[in-house]
Structure formats: structure tokens, C-alpha cells
Design a protein around this motif. Structure first.
Motif, PDB file in Angstrom:
ATOM      1  N   LYS A 198       0.847  -1.188   0.000  1.00 23.66           N
ATOM      2  CA  LYS A 198       0.000   0.000   0.000  1.00 23.66           C
ATOM      3  C   LYS A 198       0.888   1.245   0.000  1.00 23.66           C
ATOM      4  N   PRO A 199       1.193   1.775  -1.162  1.00 20.36           N
ATOM      5  CA  PRO A 199       2.126   2.909  -1.231  1.00 20.36           C
ATOM      6  C   PRO A 199       1.604   4.190  -0.587  1.00 20.36           C
ATOM      7  N   ASN A 200       0.286   4.338  -0.488  1.00 22.72           N
ATOM      8  CA  ASN A 200      -0.307   5.531   0.124  1.00 22.72           C
ATOM      9  C   ASN A 200      -1.104   5.122   1.362  1.00 22.72           C
ATOM     10  N   PHE A 201      -0.403   4.925   2.456  1.00 23.08           N
ATOM     11  CA  PHE A 201      -1.012   4.513   3.715  1.00 23.08           C
ATOM     12  C   PHE A 201      -1.348   5.745   4.559  1.00 23.08           C
ATOM     13  N   VAL A 202      -2.084   5.548   5.641  1.00 17.20           N
ATOM     14  CA  VAL A 202      -2.505   6.656   6.506  1.00 17.20           C
ATOM     15  C   VAL A 202      -1.912   6.465   7.900  1.00 17.20           C
ATOM     16  N   CYS A 203      -1.383   7.557   8.440  1.00 18.74           N
ATOM     17  CA  CYS A 203      -0.867   7.593   9.815  1.00 18.74           C
ATOM     18  C   CYS A 203      -1.753   8.537  10.620  1.00 18.74           C
ATOM     19  N   TYR A 204      -1.935   8.213  11.885  1.00 16.76           N
ATOM     20  CA  TYR A 204      -2.765   9.042  12.750  1.00 16.76           C
ATOM     21  C   TYR A 204      -2.004   9.452  14.001  1.00 16.76           C
ATOM     22  N   ASP A 205      -2.300  10.638  14.481  1.00 21.05           N
ATOM     23  CA  ASP A 205      -1.833  11.119  15.776  1.00 21.05           C
ATOM     24  C   ASP A 205      -2.872  12.130  16.249  1.00 21.05           C
ATOM     25  N   GLY A 206      -2.791  12.498  17.481  1.00 20.47           N
ATOM     26  CA  GLY A 206      -3.738  13.466  17.994  1.00 20.47           C
ATOM     27  C   GLY A 206      -3.150  14.227  19.160  1.00 20.47           C
ATOM     28  N   PHE A 207      -3.767  15.343  19.489  1.00 18.64           N
ATOM     29  CA  PHE A 207      -3.285  16.152  20.596  1.00 18.64           C
ATOM     30  C   PHE A 207      -4.405  17.009  21.150  1.00 18.64           C
ATOM     31  N   GLU A 208      -4.285  17.332  22.428  1.00 20.05           N
ATOM     32  CA  GLU A 208      -5.176  18.285  23.069  1.00 20.05           C
ATOM     33  C   GLU A 208      -4.489  19.636  23.066  1.00 20.05           C
ATOM     34  N   PRO A 209      -5.084  20.651  22.488  1.00 21.18           N
ATOM     35  CA  PRO A 209      -4.502  21.991  22.567  1.00 21.18           C
ATOM     36  C   PRO A 209      -4.539  22.469  24.023  1.00 21.18           C
ATOM     37  N   SER A 210      -3.373  22.585  24.633  1.00 22.12           N
ATOM     38  CA  SER A 210      -3.376  22.859  26.064  1.00 22.12           C
ATOM     39  C   SER A 210      -2.331  23.872  26.514  1.00 22.12           C
ATOM     40  N   GLN A 226       0.007   9.476   4.290  1.00 23.37           N
ATOM     41  CA  GLN A 226      -0.841  10.664   4.492  1.00 23.37           C
ATOM     42  C   GLN A 226      -0.994  10.752   5.994  1.00 23.37           C
ATOM     43  N   PHE A 227      -0.742  11.892   6.593  1.00 27.28           N
ATOM     44  CA  PHE A 227      -0.778  12.024   8.045  1.00 27.28           C
ATOM     45  C   PHE A 227      -2.026  12.789   8.468  1.00 27.28           C
ATOM     46  N   ILE A 228      -2.799  12.192   9.360  1.00 26.70           N
ATOM     47  CA  ILE A 228      -4.005  12.838   9.880  1.00 26.70           C
ATOM     48  C   ILE A 228      -3.828  13.068  11.375  1.00 26.70           C
ATOM     49  N   PHE A 229      -3.944  14.327  11.760  1.00 27.54           N
ATOM     50  CA  PHE A 229      -3.911  14.708  13.170  1.00 27.54           C
ATOM     51  C   PHE A 229      -5.333  14.953  13.647  1.00 27.54           C
TER      52      PHE A 229
END
Length: 152
Positions: free
Chosen positions: A28-40, A64-67
Motif C-alpha cells: 500500500k504505497p499511500n497509507f494513513v498515519c494518525y496522531d492526535g493532541f489536546e490543545p493545552s 498521508q498524516f491525519i492529526f
């Protein structure tokens, strides 16, 4: 494809299933990565520079990175004095800092939890209620201990 695997693998200290990661990168050459954060509040060096370096490695390898910007979760945790406008301002500030530091935004997307939950309210709340009805207080307490929280 092995250089992509090595690049992604350099981001984390541990990898649960290296064979699956290698297969994902090859198939899968175009995979998805995820991360997240609380604006604090203010950004610290690891959150700023190091996260930019890691995200850029993942996107260079084809990701592709999704925050997830956890604005409502920051509100629930009383960040920024519980002021949603301040929380959103801090979220936008963090995104601008990452831009200035050099995060490649061409393959990065930011999703605000408040917008996504509102736009998919029926789906979200149906799933949230399903999870809540299947989860015991004892299980929640156990998870909190695992995450390093010991408050009642």
C-alpha cells in the motif's frame, strides 16, 4: 520499498508486528498515519521539532498524516480554563508552529474533533453509547492505571 520501511521504523522505538508494517509499506504505497493532541498551552521541543521530523519521515515514505485536534476533549479536561475559544486558538497556534518548523503540510490533514463529532453525530454517539454500555467501571479504572492516571 525497504528504505520506506526503514524510514517509518525509525520513527518508533517499538513495532508490534514488523512483518505487517513491512507488508503494508510494500503493498500500500499511500497509507494513513494518525496522531492526535489536546490543545493545552505552549509547545515543547519534542512536540514541535521531533514530531515534525517524525511526520516528515512518514510522509516521505508515502504516508498521508491525519492529526486529530482534540478540542472538545481539552474542554472536558479543563485545559485553558475550559474556554473553547482559547483551546481553538492554541490548536491553530500549534499547527502554525509545525508549519514554521518545517513540517511538510502537503500530506498532512488536521481534523477537529468537535467538527467531526458534530458532522457525524448519529454515527459517533451511537458508537459511543454502544461502547459505554459494554464497558465496566472496573475496566475503565484498569485502563486509567495503565495510562499512568491514579485519580478516582
Amino acid at each position: 520499498a525497504s528504505w520506506k520501511y526503514e524510514l517509518i521504523r525509525s520513527v518508533g522505538e517499538e513495532c508490534q508486528t514488523e512483518a505487517e508494517l513491512r507488508k503494508l509499506v510494500e503493498k500500500k504505497p499511500n497509507f494513513v498515519c494518525y496522531d492526535g493532541f489536546e490543545p493545552s498551552g505552549r509547545m515543547h521541543i519534542a512536540q514541535g521539532v521531533y514530531k515534525s521530523v517524525c511526520v516528515n519521515k512518514c510522509t516521505k515514505a508515502g504516508g498521508q498524516f491525519i492529526f486529530w485536534v482534540a478540542d472538545w476533549f481539552a474542554l472536558m479536561n479543563d485545559k485553558m480554563g475550559g474556554d473553547i475559544d482559547k483551546i481553538r486558538t492554541v490548536g491553530k497556534y500549534l499547527i502554525e508552529v509545525w508549519k514554521v518548523i518545517g513540517m511538510d503540510m502537503s500530506k498532512v490533514k488536521f481534523l477537529w474533533s468537535s467538527e467531526e463529532i458534530s458532522n457525524r453525530a448519529e454515527e459517533y454517539w451511537g458508537q459511543a453509547l454502544d461502547i459505554a454500555s459494554r464497558t465496566t467501571l472496573a475496566r475503565v479504572k484498569k485502563c486509567c492505571q495503565i495510562m499512568g492516571r491514579d485519580e478516582e
